[in-house]
Enzyme design. Structure first.
Site, PDB file in Angstrom:
ATOM      1  N   CYS A 114       2.523   0.935  -1.889  1.00  0.00           N
ATOM      2  CA  CYS A 114       2.074   1.387  -0.559  1.00  0.00           C
ATOM      3  C   CYS A 114       0.713   2.080  -0.612  1.00  0.00           C
ATOM      4  CB  CYS A 114       3.114   2.316   0.055  1.00  0.00           C
ATOM      5  SG  CYS A 114       4.685   1.492   0.264  1.00  0.00           S
ATOM      6  N   HIS A 263      -0.449   5.259   6.119  1.00  0.00           N
ATOM      7  CA  HIS A 263       0.485   4.206   5.720  1.00  0.00           C
ATOM      8  C   HIS A 263       1.687   4.234   6.663  1.00  0.00           C
ATOM      9  CE1 HIS A 263       3.133   1.686   3.549  1.00  0.00           C
ATOM     10  NE2 HIS A 263       3.925   2.661   3.149  1.00  0.00           N
ATOM     11  N   ASN A 293       7.234  -1.817   7.734  1.00  0.00           N
ATOM     12  CA  ASN A 293       6.436  -1.441   6.559  1.00  0.00           C
ATOM     13  C   ASN A 293       5.946  -2.705   5.849  1.00  0.00           C
ATOM     14  OD1 ASN A 293       5.406  -0.463   4.178  1.00  0.00           O
ATOM     15  ND2 ASN A 293       7.144   0.858   3.689  1.00  0.00           N
TER      16      ASN A 293
END
Ligand code: UT7
Length: 336
Positions: A114, A263, A293
């Site tokens: 990530c 993020h 995500n």
């Protein structure tokens, strides 16, 4: 005057197939209410069977290069961030390069999950400042949908992830004033003591000669494993701290930041970070509601969506932070 780098082009691509939380309810015991309450996610995009990670990257890259006013022949390096590559090797950057029919240039695949996009931004900035490269294509692309446990047992992870790609072109620039478009700073961290808090164990060379066997498949080691609560706690703390570091080290008042591009792992994480740093919620641009995500792709997708929404404009001061598997975490501050 100093030599620096700036983001000259942005592009993104998500596959057309939309999966709402109600579609996920058909696969496993979960609910739209649970998913929205705990994460903010309403829907995500999942690819069709025959699409690869580099296919998504091709579309995002073409848009970013065009948006920069360049052609593929102007690009002198590709940095590709993904945890869901086309194949074990070579890196997906080489497949992207071939599909874009680019000449021989340097291609670097990175793995920082990530935090991959911000690690990549830092690498691009440093290569440009070193004077060896002028226009670097930085891509974050992921296909999660093919690697999720879609049975009821996998619900704690499967509902969280989507597929997509985002790309930017980072180009050499002269910086004459702090208000010129340029990358101001970046800070990168990792703590491998937590590597198994969010990981994909198998197949892997840490196991026997076959890398994966029937017993491991029965244990579902081919799917991501996550200790969600612990990841959540570390994510909020580390993102707030590393973002604070970016502001403090550049002497930037948090109120001068025009937009925060975090993020997108969980809307609640981003709300908590905003609360810790006393950032007004309307300054944080979130896309998790629509795309879930997408790991290394969340920040460039967010940039592209913010530009389309008229919320990210040239000259704006942008602050970004990410946290993910590794644990890895990072921040960056730039003038768009
Ligand atoms: O990109 C970086 C990586 N990922 C993250 O940053 C994720 C960080 N973690 C999180 O976002 C949260 O921990 C989650 C959203 C994953 C989970 O939220 P939580 O509030 O920590 O839930 P939990 O794991 O503690 O589970 C609470 C309950 C459990 O039931 P019991 O034991 O209380 O009866 C779970 O079995 O929720 C249950 N549960 C679900 N229920 C419906 C777990 N997943 C689901 C689901 N649908 N999908």
């Amino acid at each position: 005057m100093s030599i620096g780098s700036r983001i000259t082009g942005v592009g993104s691509y998500v596959p057309p197939k939309v999966l709402t939380n109600f579609d996920i309810e058909e696969m496993m015991e979960t609910s739209d209410e649970w998913i929205q309450q705990r994460t903010g996610i309403k829907q995500r995009r999942w690819v069709e069977e025959n699409v690869s990670t580099s296919d998504l990257a091709v579309e995002a890259s073409k848009k970013a290069i065009e948006n920069a006013g360049l052609t593929k022949d102007d690009i002198d390096m590709i940095i590709f961030a993904t945890l869901s590559p086309d194949h074990d090797f070579p890196g997906t950057g080489c497949f992207l390069q071939a599909k874009l029919e680019m000449p021989a240039i340097s291609v670097l695949d990175i793995r920082q999950q990530c935090s991959g996009f911000l690690y990549g931004l830092s690498i691009a900035d440093n290569f440009i400042k070193a004077g060896t490269h002028k226009n670097i294509l930085l891509v974050g692309a992921e296909i999660h949908s093919k690697g999720l446990d879609k049975t009821p047992e996998g619900r704690n992870v499967a509902v969280l992830f989507g597929d997509g790609a985002g790309a930017v072109v980072v180009s050499r620039t002269e910086v004459n004033s702090p208000t010129d478009s340029h990358i101001i700073n970046h800070f990168l961290y990792a703590d491998g003591a937590h590597a198994k808090e969010l990981w994909l164990p198998a197949p892997g060379n840490a196991f026997g000669a076959e890398r994966i066997n029937k017993a491991m498949l029965d244990e579902k080691l081919q799917y991501p494993q996550m200790n969600g609560r612990n990841v959540f706690i570390h994510a909020t703390k580390c993102m707030a701290k590393v973002l604070g570091e970016a502001l403090q080290r550049s002497g930037t008042d948090i109120n001068d930041v025009d937009i925060f591009l975090f993020h997108q792992a969980n809307l609640r994480i981003n709300q908590k970070v905003a609360e810790i740093l006393q950032i007004p919620e309307e300054k944080v641009f979130n896309t998790i509601q629509d795309f879930a995500n997408t790991t290394a792709a969340t920040i460039p997708i967010g940039m592209d969506e913010a530009i389309k929404a008229g919320k990210l404009k040239p000259g704006m001061l942008v602050a970004s932070a990410a946290f993910g598997s590794g644990f890895t975490w990072a921040s960056a501050l730039w003038r768009q």
